[in-house]
Design an enzyme around this catalytic site. Structure first.
Site, PDB file in Angstrom:
ATOM      1  N   ASN A  87       1.247  -1.075  -0.433  1.00 46.03           N
ATOM      2  CA  ASN A  87       0.116  -0.255   0.049  1.00 46.03           C
ATOM      3  C   ASN A  87       0.385   1.335   0.356  1.00 46.03           C
ATOM      4  OD1 ASN A  87      -2.434  -0.736  -0.290  1.00 46.03           O
ATOM      5  ND2 ASN A  87      -3.473  -0.644   2.113  1.00 46.03           N
TER       6      ASN A  87
ATOM      7  N   GLY B 287      -6.988   9.390  -1.216  1.00 47.26           N
ATOM      8  CA  GLY B 287      -7.979   9.191  -0.331  1.00 47.26           C
ATOM      9  C   GLY B 287      -8.097   7.535  -0.724  1.00 47.26           C
TER      10      GLY B 287
ATOM     11  N   CYS C  93      -6.974   3.495   3.051  1.00 44.46           N
ATOM     12  CA  CYS C  93      -5.756   2.536   3.241  1.00 44.46           C
ATOM     13  C   CYS C  93      -5.591   3.239   3.388  1.00 44.46           C
ATOM     14  CB  CYS C  93      -5.978   0.496   2.170  1.00 44.46           C
ATOM     15  SG  CYS C  93      -7.203  -0.216   2.783  1.00 44.46           S
TER      16      CYS C  93
END
Ligand code: UDX
Length: 485
Positions: A219, A270, A273
């Site tokens: 991520n 946004g 996560c």
């Protein structure tokens, strides 16, 4: 296999539903009774009130009562369950650390029940939701504290993007399983037999800690990539003459090693996560006494990006927001969702209100109820009374002095004509998503166009257009409008 999924939100419900498609006996457990009752109806509307994912309600309806069951009583299913998945929300705290209180409540409750279990067969406890590195080990220590026998812990992070939970669960790029023993790895191989030795899906077995770290690395790398485009690509095309953003994107991403995903410059990424995970990773590395310079820069770039266009409107277009009415198009953090967590629109509204706007006229095809109820509730902050909600983009624009496009809804691509028939030039169009391919028509007609990843543009350099407050919106004279490619 008999499986219990603990927690039935955006992670747990799709996971439970898709596992049941593969013929496992799946019990989806949640402490929230109203939620479980809604799922038990099998009706799309009731299910989608909690988790709105394409195809999910159909999978639930098809398997309900056959392979998929919902319960608020975990006690009745503990005895002969093989695998428990933890899909519990782990919200961020102010300092970036992760609030594990819901997770630990569930862990202690389960440990208590497992300690009394008569069935001696092995149980595997798997973390599915994103948890700090070392949480599987923490879970193991809770089990030991209660004297639970024959139990293994594992990490099996989910990598699903919103709006793609069902398809993404059926056909993931990779399945990452971290466990300590061959016995536990084998149990998960049986559970995921459709993915093991698959020609396209990478099935990776590793340690629990590595699996946990893979999720954070993934991520934060994705956000780093987005931030490279926002922080470097967009800046170049805004500052240097004659750079076409779209051509820049094609040229760079034609290299097979560089993805097009993430190259869409925006007013910041946004969602539930990216922001949370990068803050958590910064916290974890800081605690380990390691440098986090890169991560902090990425986080900063992304946050800065969310209000950057408004700053540009003030400094480049010399637009004063004080007592102005601004149309805000898009509230959700991305298209096809009503989710507003970490959405750029939150920061845009904050910045507009701080700059003294008289009114914000908002429109979003899906997220307006969510905005009204959970984010801009006037009972919490009277300034939110300045926000009104409208059924169409046109209606939101009516009577406004400027507009801001915050979400990449497809329907916004056709806005040029609506702008021309609704508001008169000079009128400031701030485009946080580069949604207007035919922006030149606007510029030619005297509107002022300010996109992310492109210079400020107004119709002509001859008659620097006047803004509605009479202070003047200054056209950038020397720039060819065709620069925004
Ligand atoms: C993300 C990850 O993609 C997923 O793997 C992880 O498990 C959870 O977080 P999601 O939050 O659903 O998924 O959103 P995603 O589609 O990745 O978009 C995140 C944000 O980045 C959105 O605000 C989106 O609009 C923005 N984005 C995405 C860009 O600004 N530019 C892009 O090129 C791509």
């Amino acid at each position: 296999m008999k499986i219990v999924v603990i927690g039935t939100g955006y992670v747990g419900l799709p996971h439970a539903a898709v596992l049941s498609e593969y013929g496992h006996e799946v019990y989806a457990y949640d402490i929230d009774e109203t939620r479980i009752k809604a799922y038990q109806t099998g009706e799309a509307e009731a299910i989608e009130r909690y988790v709105n994912e394409p195809g999910l309600a159909d999978v639930v309806a098809e398997n309900l009562g056959r392979y998929l069951f919902f319960t608020t009583d975990i006690n009745e299913v503990v005895e002969d369950t093989d695998v428990f998945f933890f899909c519990i929300n782990t919200p961020p705290q102010r300092d970036g650390s992760t609030d594990l209180s819901y997770y630990l409540d569930a862990a202690h409750h389960l440990a208590d029940l497992l300690a009394q279990r008569a069935n001696p067969s092995r149980v595997v406890l798997v973390n599915k939701s994103t948890v700090p590195i070392g949480t599987a080990r923490l879970l193991e220590s809770v089990m030991h504290e209660y004297g639970v026998k024959n139990v293994g812990v594992a990490s099996n992070p989910e990598f699903l993007a919103q709006g793609n939970a069902v398809e993404g669960s059926r056909r993931p790029d990779r399945v990452v399983v971290g466990a300590d023993t061959e016995e536990d790895l084998e149990a998960l191989r049986r559970l995921y037999s459709q993915f093991v030795n698959h020609v396209r899906i990478r099935y990776l077995e590793t340690t629990p800690e590595t699996a946990e770290a893979i999720k954070y690395m993934s991520n934060t790398l994705l956000l780093t990539y987005i931030s490279f485009w926002n922080g470097v690509g967009a800046r170049l095309a805004e500052a240097m003459p004659n750079i076409r953003m779209e051509d820049l994107k094609i040229g760079v991403t034609s290299d097979a090693r560089i993805s097009t995903w993430g190259s869409y410059v925006s007013n910041g990424a946004g969602g539930s996560c990216f922001g949370k995970d990068i803050q958590s990773l910064i916290y974890q590395l800081n605690r380990a006494g390691r440098s986090t310079d890169l991560l902090q820069a990425v986080y900063g770039i992304n946050e800065y990006q969310k209000t950057y266009l408004i700053d540009r409107a003030v400094h480049e277009a010399r637009f004063s927001f004080n007592q102005k009415t601004v149309a805000l198009l898009g509230l959700a953090f991305k298209k096809r969702t009503n989710d507003m967590r970490d959405s750029a629109a939150l920061r845009v509204v904050e910045s507009l209100l701080a700059r003294g706007v008289r009114a914000i006229r908002a429109y979003d095809p899906l997220a307006m109820d969510e905005a009204r109820r959970n984010w801009f509730n006037p009972d919490k902050n009277h300034l939110f009374e300045r926000i009104s909600y409208h059924d169409t983009a046109k209606e939101a624009m009516t009577g406004s002095d400027a507009m801001y496009i915050s979400t990449d809804w497809e329907e916004f691509r056709g806005l040029t004509r609506t702008i021309q028939t609704t508001v008169k030039p000079p009128y400031l169009v701030m485009d946080g998503r580069r949604m207007l391919p035919d922006f030149e028509k606007l510029v030619d007609a005297g509107y002022v166009y300010l996109p992310v990843g492109g210079p400020l543009m107004s119709g002509s350099d001859k008659d620097n257009a006047k803004s509605s407050d009479g202070r003047g919106v200054v056209a950038i004279a020397h720039r060819d409008v065709r620069q925004v490619g």
